[in-house]
Enzyme design. Structure first.
Site, PDB file in Angstrom:
ATOM      1  N   HIS A  72       0.809  -1.220   0.000  1.00 34.33           N
ATOM      2  CA  HIS A  72       0.000   0.000   0.000  1.00 34.33           C
ATOM      3  C   HIS A  72       0.844   1.273   0.000  1.00 34.33           C
ATOM      4  O   HIS A  72       0.410   2.299  -0.508  1.00 34.33           O
ATOM      5  CB  HIS A  72      -0.988  -0.024   1.169  1.00 34.33           C
ATOM      6  CG  HIS A  72      -2.081  -1.029   0.990  1.00 34.33           C
ATOM      7  ND1 HIS A  72      -3.412  -0.717   1.018  1.00 34.33           N
ATOM      8  CD2 HIS A  72      -2.033  -2.367   0.743  1.00 34.33           C
ATOM      9  CE1 HIS A  72      -4.141  -1.801   0.805  1.00 34.33           C
ATOM     10  NE2 HIS A  72      -3.325  -2.826   0.647  1.00 34.33           N
ATOM     11  N   TRP A 195       2.310 -12.979  -9.046  1.00 31.55           N
ATOM     12  CA  TRP A 195       3.460 -13.220  -8.165  1.00 31.55           C
ATOM     13  C   TRP A 195       3.365 -12.403  -6.889  1.00 31.55           C
ATOM     14  O   TRP A 195       3.731 -12.853  -5.817  1.00 31.55           O
ATOM     15  CB  TRP A 195       4.776 -12.929  -8.911  1.00 31.55           C
ATOM     16  CG  TRP A 195       4.972 -13.813 -10.107  1.00 31.55           C
ATOM     17  CD1 TRP A 195       4.332 -14.993 -10.361  1.00 31.55           C
ATOM     18  CD2 TRP A 195       5.856 -13.588 -11.216  1.00 31.55           C
ATOM     19  NE1 TRP A 195       4.759 -15.514 -11.563  1.00 31.55           N
ATOM     20  CE2 TRP A 195       5.687 -14.671 -12.102  1.00 31.55           C
ATOM     21  CE3 TRP A 195       6.768 -12.575 -11.544  1.00 31.55           C
ATOM     22  CZ2 TRP A 195       6.409 -14.790 -13.296  1.00 31.55           C
ATOM     23  CZ3 TRP A 195       7.484 -12.691 -12.728  1.00 31.55           C
ATOM     24  CH2 TRP A 195       7.303 -13.777 -13.594  1.00 31.55           C
TER      25      TRP A 195
END
Ligand code: HEM
Ligand SMILES: *[C@@H]1O[C@H](CO)[C@@H](O)[C@H](O)[C@H]1NC(C)=O
Ligand SMILES: *[C@@H]1O[C@H](CO)[C@@H](O)[C@H](O)[C@H]1NC(C)=O
Ligand SMILES: *[C@@H]1O[C@H](CO)[C@@H](O)[C@H](O)[C@H]1NC(C)=O
Length: 359
Positions: A72, A195
């Site tokens: 984030h 991934w």
């Protein structure tokens, strides 16, 4: 004949020893050795956070949230906004902590306030930049998980930042196309999205359905295994809370939570085959995750200006099981979505279906 073969080898050996720099390792005040003296401070940070943030080196809620925080902070980086003449965010610059008053108002950052406030005093105490601290804590927390990754850590990010703009962190209600476009803007391909989502193998939700905090995304939230990729492909049949929330879809197992975005990415033709591939080879899964998180951690920064302090990150311990079906499930519950290759054949843990305890 012989001399011709040996001569180049001898030259090679001589030039190699002449070219390799003298080994100049630093010994820190605690006796640890590292490649660079500038890394010594991180051993102090490591001891402190293992004891006082991660409950003695656990892969618990703080470790999970620290890994989420890497994403984030870093993904708020938009060359598209910059090209449009706007501020595009500084990437892994610690703005989510420095400007938490602003960024915690953003819907996608819901639930991160606790870990930000828990981490902040450690960054201040050790006088390291917020951007560096967030990346370090995420790498250490991940290494606390069974079979965890070895995420490289580079130090030296500036502590100066501006608040990142809203709208750059994907939401679980977003379409796959929107998510691919957003991460694509930040420089990540469809397979790299898969991934980075390896992270959801050590993850739980607290805020999508706040009535059931700690409900994990797979049955083994302390293990860096492939169960997240297996269990997201089971037929969703139940609601873990009292009703489905925005960003949530039916889950396959009592006590398990499924994000809509994870369900869709696992089944989308652009990502499904890579999703399935994560199940087939755990070493590959870990390596791809390490590589992609390193790339995330460098967003907004030039690697050559940072110092490689990767040798401070502990090596993970613990073992994880090979991919399996949770008890009570069979291969007929799998909604295989990759047309190119069959879903790996898995066997179920014996016994009846049981509920996964919250983390
Ligand atoms: C498509 C992109 C993604 C979406 C939509 C997404 C969404 C979410 C949501 C909604 C939660 C639950 C938060 C809560 O209620 O507490 C969550 C948890 C988590 N996410 Fe993601 N995520 C994404 C990608 C990532 C990436 C790239 C990482 C790390 C590299 C990450 C790491 C985590 C972790 C570790 C948790 C668990 C936090 C905990 O257990 O407290 N996520 N994610
Ligand atoms: C980083 O910035 C914050 C303010 O956002 C400040 O409180 C802190 O002392 C700074 N840390 C360093 C290492 O400069
Ligand atoms: C803390 O770090 C900042 C920025 O690197 C530096 O200017 C300052 O002198 C440091 N403070 C202490 C007490 O070491
Ligand atoms: C998924 O579960 C539902 C409800 O139990 C069932 O009707 C449906 O046939 C299942 N689908 C698959 C693909 O297993």
């Amino acid at each position: 004949m012989f001399s011709k073969a040996i001569l180049p080898l001898a030259l090679l050996a001589a030039s190699a020893s002449a070219l390799s720099p003298p080994v100049k390792r630093a010994t820190c005040s605690g006796g640890q050795t590292t490649a660079n003296e500038a890394c010594c401070v991180w051993f102090d940070v490591l001891d402190d956070i293992q004891e006082n943030l991660f409950d003695g080196g656990d892969c618990g809620d703080e470790a999970h949230e620290s890994l989420r925080l890497i994403f984030h902070d870093a993904i708020a980086f938009s060359p598209a906004l910059t090209a449009a003449g706007k501020f595009g965010g500084g990437g892994a610059d610690g703005s989510i902590m420095a400007h938490s008053d602003v960024e915690m108002q953003y819907a996608a950052n819901n639930g991160l306030d606790d870990i930000i406030e828990a981490q902040r005093p450690f960054a201040l105490k050790h006088n390291v930049s917020f951007g560096d601290f967030i990346q370090f804590a995420g790498a250490v927390g991940s290494a606390n998980c069974n079979g965890g990754p070895q995420i490289q850590f580079f130090a030296g990010r500036s502590n100066d930042s501006q608040p990142a703009p809203d709208g750059l962190v994907p939401l679980p209600t977003d379409s796959v196309t929107d998510i691919l476009n957003r991460v694509g803007d930040a420089g990540f391909s469809a397979v790299e999205l898969v991934w980075m989502l390896v992270s959801h193998t050590v993850a739980a939700q607290d805020t999508v359905d706040s009535s059931i905090p700690g409900t994990p995304f797979d049955s083994t939230p302390k293990d860096f295994d492939a169960q997240f990729f297996v269990e997201t492909m089971l037929n969703g049949t139940l609601t873990p809370g009292s009703s489905l929330q925005p960003g949530e879809v039916l889950s396959p197992y009592p006590g398990e939570f499924r994000l809509q975005s994870d369900a869709l990415i696992g089944r989308d033709s652009r990502t499904a085959c890579e999703w399935q591939k994560m199940i087939a080879d755990r070493a590959n899964m870990l390596q791809k995750f390490e590589q992609t998180v390193l790339k995330l951690s460098l967003l907004g920064f030039d690697q050559s200006t940072l110092t490689d302090c990767s040798d401070v990150i502990p090596t993970a311990t613990g073992t994880v099981a090979d991919p399996f079906l949770p008890a009570g499930k069979s291969m007929s519950d799998i909604e295989a979505a990759c047309s190119a290759t069959p879903f790996p054949s898995l066997s179920a843990v014996p016994g009846p279906e049981t509920s996964i305890p919250p983390v």
